[in-house]
Motif scaffolding. Structure first.
Motif, PDB file in Angstrom:
ATOM      1  N   SER A  49       0.669  -1.124  -0.078  1.00  0.00           N
ATOM      2  CA  SER A  49       0.132   0.051   0.072  1.00  0.00           C
ATOM      3  C   SER A  49       0.779   1.212  -0.012  1.00  0.00           C
ATOM      4  CB  SER A  49      -0.996   0.103   1.056  1.00  0.00           C
ATOM      5  OG  SER A  49       0.068   0.034   2.449  1.00  0.00           O
TER       6      SER A  49
ATOM      7  N   GLN B 177     -11.433  -1.649   4.262  1.00  0.00           N
ATOM      8  CA  GLN B 177     -10.483  -1.039   5.406  1.00  0.00           C
ATOM      9  C   GLN B 177     -10.908  -1.192   6.561  1.00  0.00           C
ATOM     10  OE1 GLN B 177     -10.804   3.434   4.876  1.00  0.00           O
ATOM     11  NE2 GLN B 177      -8.992   3.388   3.666  1.00  0.00           N
TER      12      GLN B 177
ATOM     13  N   TYR C 203      -3.510   5.667   3.827  1.00  0.00           N
ATOM     14  CA  TYR C 203      -3.978   4.872   5.126  1.00  0.00           C
ATOM     15  C   TYR C 203      -4.090   5.780   6.294  1.00  0.00           C
ATOM     16  CZ  TYR C 203       0.973   4.651   5.995  1.00  0.00           C
ATOM     17  OH  TYR C 203       2.165   4.999   6.296  1.00  0.00           O
TER      18      TYR C 203
ATOM     19  N   ARG D  23      -3.536   0.150  11.575  1.00  0.00           N
ATOM     20  CA  ARG D  23      -3.934   1.237  10.796  1.00  0.00           C
ATOM     21  C   ARG D  23      -5.075   0.452   9.820  1.00  0.00           C
ATOM     22  NH1 ARG D  23       1.862   1.762   7.619  1.00  0.00           N
ATOM     23  NH2 ARG D  23       1.443   0.324   5.992  1.00  0.00           N
ATOM     24  N   SER D  24      -5.620   1.423   8.831  1.00  0.00           N
ATOM     25  CA  SER D  24      -6.587   0.977   8.218  1.00  0.00           C
ATOM     26  C   SER D  24      -6.313  -0.208   7.186  1.00  0.00           C
ATOM     27  CB  SER D  24      -7.068   2.294   7.319  1.00  0.00           C
ATOM     28  OG  SER D  24      -6.144   2.896   6.623  1.00  0.00           O
ATOM     29  N   ASP D  25      -5.210  -0.366   6.787  1.00  0.00           N
ATOM     30  CA  ASP D  25      -4.801  -1.486   5.487  1.00  0.00           C
ATOM     31  C   ASP D  25      -3.943  -2.450   6.367  1.00  0.00           C
ATOM     32  OD1 ASP D  25      -2.294   0.168   6.454  1.00  0.00           O
ATOM     33  OD2 ASP D  25      -1.598  -0.255   4.383  1.00  0.00           O
TER      34      ASP D  25
END
Length: 928
Positions: free
Chosen positions: A296, A353, A300, A318-320
């Protein structure tokens, strides 16, 4: 595919509720005698009001919720609103639209935090309070008999910390001190726990003390501030306590920085506890720039952090991706535990996510993740391999917590489900803003006979299974899930204004906590299958206690709510404060009486009242003979003589230079029908425009210049004025003709008033501008329909292009050299643009979706004709007649060669575009 033959380590890759017969789901009527009831319903008539205060318990939120861009587009007036299917694409062109002031973002987190002390039969409830939720408030609930006695301050309100923060509190977290009862009886205060409150840019630490809780003592709780830390350059994302070293905590910032804080040294200096102490903390050097394998970019956001099985081992989400941060060695070791790409196979949305993370209760090795569509149980010992998955079906969950099943099924009169209660876990997932919460139960496989091969394999594998499908948790205790109630609720939501969210009208839960089973046993009698006691904060400002009991079946009909008629009330979720307005009150008023008259349909009455007021200004004469001649010349160039009646439709169509709608043609016609006396009110010279008073300064208004080319009013194609709205010695008003100064509805009403109101409605006696415009639109549409009268209805559907070469005028009808016209209706992108089936039109009104344009009557120009070196080279670029400003343009040899090459490529593209060729061929066939 037989799920039983799948290897054990692969079974967790199939989420429950997403695949047929998921291998890790235990759901069968024969399992009920083993697992017991896994549904929790509110116990009837068990709600108890503990405390009520809308000023101290509720967050100060904006009065009106933010209207998102897609919803704004959908709620626009129906004549101009785009189709719902095209709203997302239109909104995407305008960039991201995630406002920071959204009401729902202030209600993402649980607003209640419990510090439970079974030793003294006390529960301390903490929450943000104050005018801006910038203080820590708390209430002390002391068990008296079978209910809680609420201790309040001397004014009958909540207790609050003496410190006000500069920012609104977003989260509160407590860390209880176990075994503090051994310190009783010494006549002094005892520390029972630690508390931290985090805001957007700061974190504040407190100790929670209670007085000597002997038989004759007051046992009153107090809150002592230890210190704070302000982060000036970055926002605080999450802060948590260590379960191993109670005085330690970790703070995560939005850039990924981690800070470790230790209160031990501060606690050893009690004489300085009241000072304004600033913690420094230790910045943990975590190499986030390493390749985590997620692939990624920086797209994020950091979510949260938790302590794992060791005081120096952290779980950071974290979001990813989710990481295990090992700080035991000199060099920090970062390992990826979970990636969002692993969920894409069963994710129902494209940009999945992670949203929220929680540690699995007291289990330091397991943690729970909730993404947009999936709920995942993970193990730090098995990176990149989920333990268990569900498709949760919730909308943007923001809360997740894990409890032992024994906590939710305490006080059971039947002990035959003890194995399941001691072995199972419950995950509570939901969203406070959407008022949706579900319970997901899981645990080990079914018990096998002791000493058997199956029991030994189960001990080695220790796989988790989902116990039955998830169930709803009616958190407010008032919802009724019967069909009639749900239908009635949806109709009530639809009846609300478009700009009001139903959450602001319906009572929802803002925070909750589950009472310890030891205290819960003192509050109520045992249930058949057990249950739990919950304390919740409602958006009405009530702090309530509710008893839930375990059951095999969910309750669809709640009698307490079903019998009541569903009516939304006002729960606007904001505090009423008495603070004085600190800013100077300066208001500007504008009289919009003409606009109000037009919107209310009585513009003629407003003008009538204005005309009756005498005007005594002895100013200069506004209308000059030169001005009159200029207007006459422009109208004469468009085919209107000095003595003219209502212009023919063909004369207005002849003025079209770009595709125009029926409504635009009607406006041109109405403008041209006005007499010169009224046009003189709408078009002025710059020097004749009076200045207006704005902020005690005289300012000349700015209007666009009337073009030199022959056009009909209101002169769509033109350039703006080159002067500013302030004249000086260097910048003087010119002689350019500008306007219109007055809008068309006012001029139409004046025209009607001047003629004695012949077109006024017979019933109301009023003249409606909208009715006059609609009448003209019907007339133009009728003329357009008569021109296509020879085409059958089926042909109209297949070929909506019609020739407007004929009009009612005999000269126009007999002329073979007149410029032909065609009409068409734009449609949504998919399919042929010539299709005109019901529902595909961009607009819902024929006045706006029927476009009329000219067809060029010039022959195609050959590219190798070297004599054509002017503007005629553009004649065959499109079927619409191209009109240029007056200019003399000649191509030189090199320019002509370059133009011919570019034009050749463009013509090749046109020939390869089938829809365009079909469009041109139909125009030629109908206009010939």
């Amino acid at each position: 595919m037989d799920m039983n033959i799948i290897p054990e380590e692969w079974k967790s890759l199939f989420p429950i509720s997403s695949v047929f017969k998921p291998p890790l789901l235990l759901s069968n009527p024969s399992l009920k005698p083993i697992l017991g009831p896994l549904i929790f319903n509110p116990k009837p008539n068990s709600t108890t009001l503990l405390f009520s205060s809308s000023s101290s318990l509720l967050p100060p939120l904006p009065h009106l919720p933010h209207l998102s861009l897609p919803r704004f587009l959908l709620t626009s007036p129906p004549d101009s609103a785009p189709l719902p299917s095209s709203v997302p694409s239109v909104a995407s062109f305008l960039g991201p639209h995630h406002p920071k002031s959204d009401v729902s973002s202030s209600l993402l987190y649980n607003r209640l935090e419990f510090l439970q002390c079974p030793q003294i039969n006390t529960v301390v409830v903490f929450f943000p309070t104050g005018e801006n939720s910038d203080q820590v408030g708390f209430l002390q609930l002391v068990l008296k008999g079978s209910t809680f006695d609420v201790k309040v301050n001397e004014n009958g309100g909540v207790f609050a910390s003496r410190r006000w923060f500069s920012y609104r509190i977003s989260r509160i977290s407590v860390n209880p001190i176990p075994g503090f009862s051994s310190l009783r009886g010494n006549g002094s205060c005892v520390t029972i726990g630690y508390l931290l409150a985090s805001t957007m840019y700061s974190v504040h630490w407190f100790i929670v003390k209670v007085g000597d809780f002997g038989p004759n003592s007051d046992s009153r709780v107090s809150l002592v501030h230890l210190g704070s830390k302000i982060f000036k350059t970055c926002c605080v994302v999450h802060a948590c306590w260590s379960p191993h070293l109670l005085e330690e905590s970790v703070v995560l910032l939005e850039n990924g920085d981690l800070f470790l804080f230790d209160l031990d040294s501060r606690l050893k200096t009690p004489h300085t506890l009241n000072a304004n102490f600033k913690f420094n903390g230790t910045r943990l050097k975590v190499p986030w720039d390493i390749d985590d394998g997620s692939g990624s970019s920086r797209n994020y956001r950091w979510l949260s952090c938790e302590f794992s099985w060791h005081p120096r081992v952290l779980i950071v989400a974290r979001s990813d991706a989710v990481f295990l941060v090992d700080l035991r060695a000199h060099e920090c070791n970062v390992r990826c535990l979970m990636k969002i790409e692993m969920l894409h196979m069963y994710a129902s949305i494209e940009k999945e996510q992670f949203l929220v993370l929680s540690k699995a209760g007291s289990d330091d090795c397991h943690f729970v993740l909730a993404s947009d569509t999936l709920l995942v149980v993970c193990d730090v010992r098995k990176p990149l391999m989920p333990v268990l998955q569900w498709a949760h079906g919730l909308d943007k969950p923001s809360y997740v917590d894990v409890l032992r099943l024994s906590e939710l099924r305490s006080q059971s009169r039947d002990d035959k489900f003890n194995w399941a209660s001691d072995s199972g876990f419950c995950i509570i997932v939901g969203s406070f803003w959407n008022c949706e919460f579900n319970i997901f139960c899981y645990g080990p496989s079914l018990p096998a006979p002791i000493g058997s091969v199956a029991s030994k394999i189960a001990e080695l594998r220790k796989s988790f299974y989902a116990w039955e499908l998830p169930s709803d948790l009616l958190l407010s205790g008032h919802e009724c899930h019967c069909g009639s109630y749900l239908v009635k609720e949806e109709f009530s939501k639809e009846a609300l204004p478009e700009w009001i969210d139903w959450q602001q009208k319906k009572e929802i839960v803002l925070g909750f906590g589950i009472v310890n089973k030891d205290l819960s046993a003192l509050l109520s009698e045992p249930d058949e299958f057990g249950g739990f006691t919950l304390i919740r904060l409602m958006s009405s400002g009530k702090l309530e206690l509710q008893r839930y009991c375990a059951s095999f079946d969910s309750v669809k009909k709640v009698e307490e709510s079903h019998g009541e008629h569903l009516l939304f009330k006002d729960y606007l979720l904001y505090s009423l404060v008495d603070e004085e307005y600190k800013f100077p009150r300066r208001f500007k008023y504008r009289k919009l009486d003409y606009l109000c008259g037009y919107l209310n349909g009585n513009l003629d009455e407003v003008l009538d009242d204005k005309i009756k007021i005498p005007y005594n200004d002895q100013g200069k004469e506004l209308f000059s003979s030169e001005f009159h001649e200029t207007l006459c010349k422009k109208l004469h160039a468009c085919g209107f003589g000095k003595f003219r009646s209502s212009p023919a439709v063909t004369s207005v169509l002849n003025d079209i230079s770009l595709p125009a709608s029926i409504h635009e043609v009607v406006l041109k016609r109405l403008w041209s029908d006005l007499p010169i006396e009224l046009l003189q009110l709408a078009f002025y010279n710059n020097s004749e425009i009076l200045e207006v008073l704005v902020d005690k300064n005289r300012v000349a208004l700015e209007f666009s210049v009337v073009p030199d080319l022959s056009q009909l009013p209101p002169f769509i194609l033109r350039k703006s004025s080159r002067r500013s709205n302030k004249w000086s010695q260097k910048v003087q008003p010119g002689d350019a003709l500008v306007g219109p100064v007055l809008p068309l509805p006012v001029l139409l009403a004046l025209h009607e008033y001047r003629n004695g109101c012949p077109n006024s409605d017979e019933n109301s006696g009023r003249f409606s501008v909208e009715a006059e415009i609609n009448r003209s639109c019907d007339e133009v549409m009728q003329v357009t329909g008569e021109l296509a009268v020879s085409i059958s209805e089926a042909e109209i559907v297949d070929n909506p292009v019609t020739s407007l070469a004929n009009d009612g005028d005999e000269t126009w009808r007999s002329s073979q050299k007149s410029k032909p016209f065609f009409s068409y209706q734009p449609v949504v992108a998919k399919g042929s643009p010539l299709d005109h089936t019901h529902g595909k039109s961009v607009y819902k009104d024929d006045r706006f979706d029927t476009l009329i344009s000219k067809v060029s009557d010039k022959k195609h120009v050959s590219n190798d004709n070297q004599d054509n070196v002017g503007l005629e080279l553009f004649d065959d670029l499109c079927p619409v007649e191209l009109r240029f400003d007056a200019c003399s343009l000649k191509f030189e040899q090199k320019e002509l060669e370059a133009y011919c090459k570019l034009k050749g490529e463009f013509l090749k593209w046109q020939k390869s575009f089938d829809l365009y060729q079909e469009f041109c061929s139909r125009i030629e066939s109908k206009s010939s």
